[in-house]
Every structure is written in C-alpha cells, then in structure tokens.
Write an enzyme that holds these catalytic residues in place. Sequence first.
Site, PDB file in Angstrom:
ATOM      1  N   ASP A  81      -2.490  58.779  31.668  1.00 27.89           N
ATOM      2  CA  ASP A  81      -3.431  59.771  32.203  1.00 27.89           C
ATOM      3  C   ASP A  81      -3.144  61.184  31.713  1.00 27.89           C
ATOM      4  O   ASP A  81      -2.029  61.518  31.317  1.00 27.89           O
ATOM      5  CB  ASP A  81      -3.447  59.724  33.732  1.00 27.89           C
ATOM      6  CG  ASP A  81      -2.078  59.976  34.355  1.00 27.89           C
ATOM      7  OD1 ASP A  81      -1.069  59.484  33.803  1.00 27.89           O
ATOM      8  OD2 ASP A  81      -2.005  60.664  35.396  1.00 27.89           O
ATOM      9  N   GLU A 138      -0.039  58.762  36.680  1.00 29.37           N
ATOM     10  CA  GLU A 138       1.311  59.308  36.895  1.00 29.37           C
ATOM     11  C   GLU A 138       1.232  60.713  37.467  1.00 29.37           C
ATOM     12  O   GLU A 138       2.088  61.101  38.260  1.00 29.37           O
ATOM     13  CB  GLU A 138       2.094  59.306  35.577  1.00 29.37           C
ATOM     14  CG  GLU A 138       3.575  59.644  35.735  1.00 29.37           C
ATOM     15  CD  GLU A 138       3.876  61.129  35.868  1.00 29.37           C
ATOM     16  OE1 GLU A 138       4.823  61.487  36.598  1.00 29.37           O
ATOM     17  OE2 GLU A 138       3.164  61.945  35.250  1.00 29.37           O
TER      18      GLU A 138
END
Length: 390
Positions: A81, A138
């Site tokens: 991400d 994350e």
Amino acid sequence: MPVINRVAALSDEMAAWRHDFHENPELLYEVHRTAGIVADKLRAFGCDEVVTGIGRTGVVGVIRGRKATSGRTIGLRADMDALPIMETSGVPYASKVPGKMHACGHDGHTAMLLGAAKYLAETRNFDGTAVVIFQPAEEGGGGGKAMVDDGLMTRWNIQEVYGMHNMPGLPEGHFATTPGAMLASSDNIQITVNGKGGHAGAGPHKSVDSVLIGSQIVNALQSIVSRNVDPLKSAVVSITQFHAGTAFNIIPEVAELCGTVRTLDPEVRDLVERRIGEVADSVARAYGGSAATNYTRMYPVTMNHAREAGVAAEVARDIAGADRVNEKFIPMMGAEDFSFMLEARPGAMILVGMGDGNECHHPAYIFNDNILGHGASYWVRLIEKTMPAG
C-alpha cells in the site's frame, strides 16, 4: 556470495514493475490493481499455488522446492500500500493519482519480492516450501494482523517469517537488524475534555475553560516520559491535534486532543497507557472539568526473535559482505505491522540501505532502484541457505 547474477539480470524488469506500481498507488486495503498484478505475475512465474483475498486484499504465492524432505515452510513478506501524500519527487514515473504516493517504498518491496519469486519458481534449488506474502494496509490499517487472523500461518503451516524494509540514510546495499526490539509499538490517544461553555469576554469566570484544561494536559503529559519511564528505556508521547471552539468570543464546552504513543517495551507500554488516563483525569478535575481518555493499541513492538535475527544477518553477510551488515542496530521509534506476524511465528525484520535521500513519508521521497537486486538476492539466499537442497 554477492548479488546473484540471475537476480541482477532481473533488475530492469523489477524496476519496470516498481515504476508501474509507483504511478498507480493505492491505499490501505484498496490495493485491488496492485494485488491483481501481483497474483497474475505469480501465476505466470509458475507458482504452485496463488491465493488472493487473504486479509481482504492480500496475496499469497506458494513455491515448492525440488525436494520436500525437510518439511520446512518459510514465509517472506512485502507490503503493497501507498500513502495519502501529494508527490513532489519530479520523477518521470511519478504518481498519476492526486493525493496518493508510494512515499515509503512499498512499491520497491513488492517488486523485490516478485523478483525473488520469479527466480525461486524457475530454479527451485531448495528443500522445502517458500511462501511469498504480499500484504495490504501496512500504513495504519493493520493488514498484517488481518492476514494472520485470516489463517495465513496455519493454512500454509508457515514455521518462520521474515520481513524487509528500505532504510534511507543507511548506505546503499548495506543491511541492518538486531535481536529483540527493532521498531516501536504504535498507539493512538484521544482525550475529550469537558468544561462549561461561556462568554470569553463578559463572563469567563462563569465558565470552565476546556481550552485551558487541554493546554495543561498537553504540558502535563510530557512528565510521563521524563518522570515515570525508566530513563534507560524509551517512550514518546506526542499530542498532534487540538480541536476546540467555533468563535473568537466563546469559551468552548469541549476540547479534543489526539496523538501518538511509541514504546519499545510491553511493560513501558502498559505504564504509559495507565498514566495518560490518570494525568488527563486529574488535571481536568483540578480545573473543575473532566477528561475521558480513549487509548487504542495499534501495532505492537516489532520484536525480532534471536535465532532468526541471526539467520537474517548471516544471509545479509552473504549478499553484502560482513563489513556492510549491522547486526546490533539501535531500535527506532517507527512502527510496523509485521509485528503481528512476528507475534504469530518466529522471524525477523531486516533493513536494506537506500543511501542518501529524503526520509520515508516525505513528498519528494525516491526509492533507489539500485537496491532492487540486493533485496531480491537476500530473499533468494534466505530460502536457499535455510532450506538447502543438498
């Protein structure tokens, strides 16, 4: 053993993958395009099993070695991400999505693990099973926990798990790790101060000033680190938001404080959580108001297991040379949700040096493509060294 020749030959391909991910950043669990590309590539590489939707949008690839007598299964994890940042790097492959940017190098992490997966699927020169793990969310979403809760470790019988993160400021191609605490826990705090509203000019004496109370709480909270925490241990308490009021001449009834807490020790974490509530409550009551504290535990300490940290350092020495590996890295107060995986299985996080450049989460951060071969070679060597084919 330096960077593996075949992996070095993949550097341009890995860079192309990274640049594509960089141009098309996705946040948290909404990494549908990225995860789709990752899954398609793993299938094209010939992975024995490719599963999507683990931890909502995570991807898992299974690569079996030419032998299976060891019975060992090792997981390798990368995050996918991006961040909600407007990019100012000026690179030709800059983000095409306004307000979103790969400013922490997860595009590089994904590309390096894909490169390793391609090599391992081609050669299979190991005895056991490698599980490549591509994780969403994350950056504050707890994707690591979501994947663990979704059966990541048990479904594939993963016995050890390893992670990697790029490190600006560490010389290019160097590695760093340590047994024990590597990165801090990360918790959020929200304190709601209740007073009594009133006229700020004509009748302040009739009010209970929530802004004054909140200001005193901000100051008092700093005493926790300086006077309650053992000076040989570490903690950070930072108030980063203060919201109150609607007009120049009104004392607001409510003020809200928000912030972050970082610690490297579970006992210190417990202490800081308890003291924040006690300090906020006592200060508010001293001024005639009240304070309610909401303390949310986000990510635990990234705690490397001693044996696995030693394995990580040994593998890194094979790639970079002994003089380029720091195996007694001083812990940082940044946080990582790889910590949830390390709570579930033995393993270790390692850092790979980026050289000079902007820190992570900076709008002009640029990932150093020169380290793609180092990172991918580390993953390959980790599998081949810990599960030798004989």
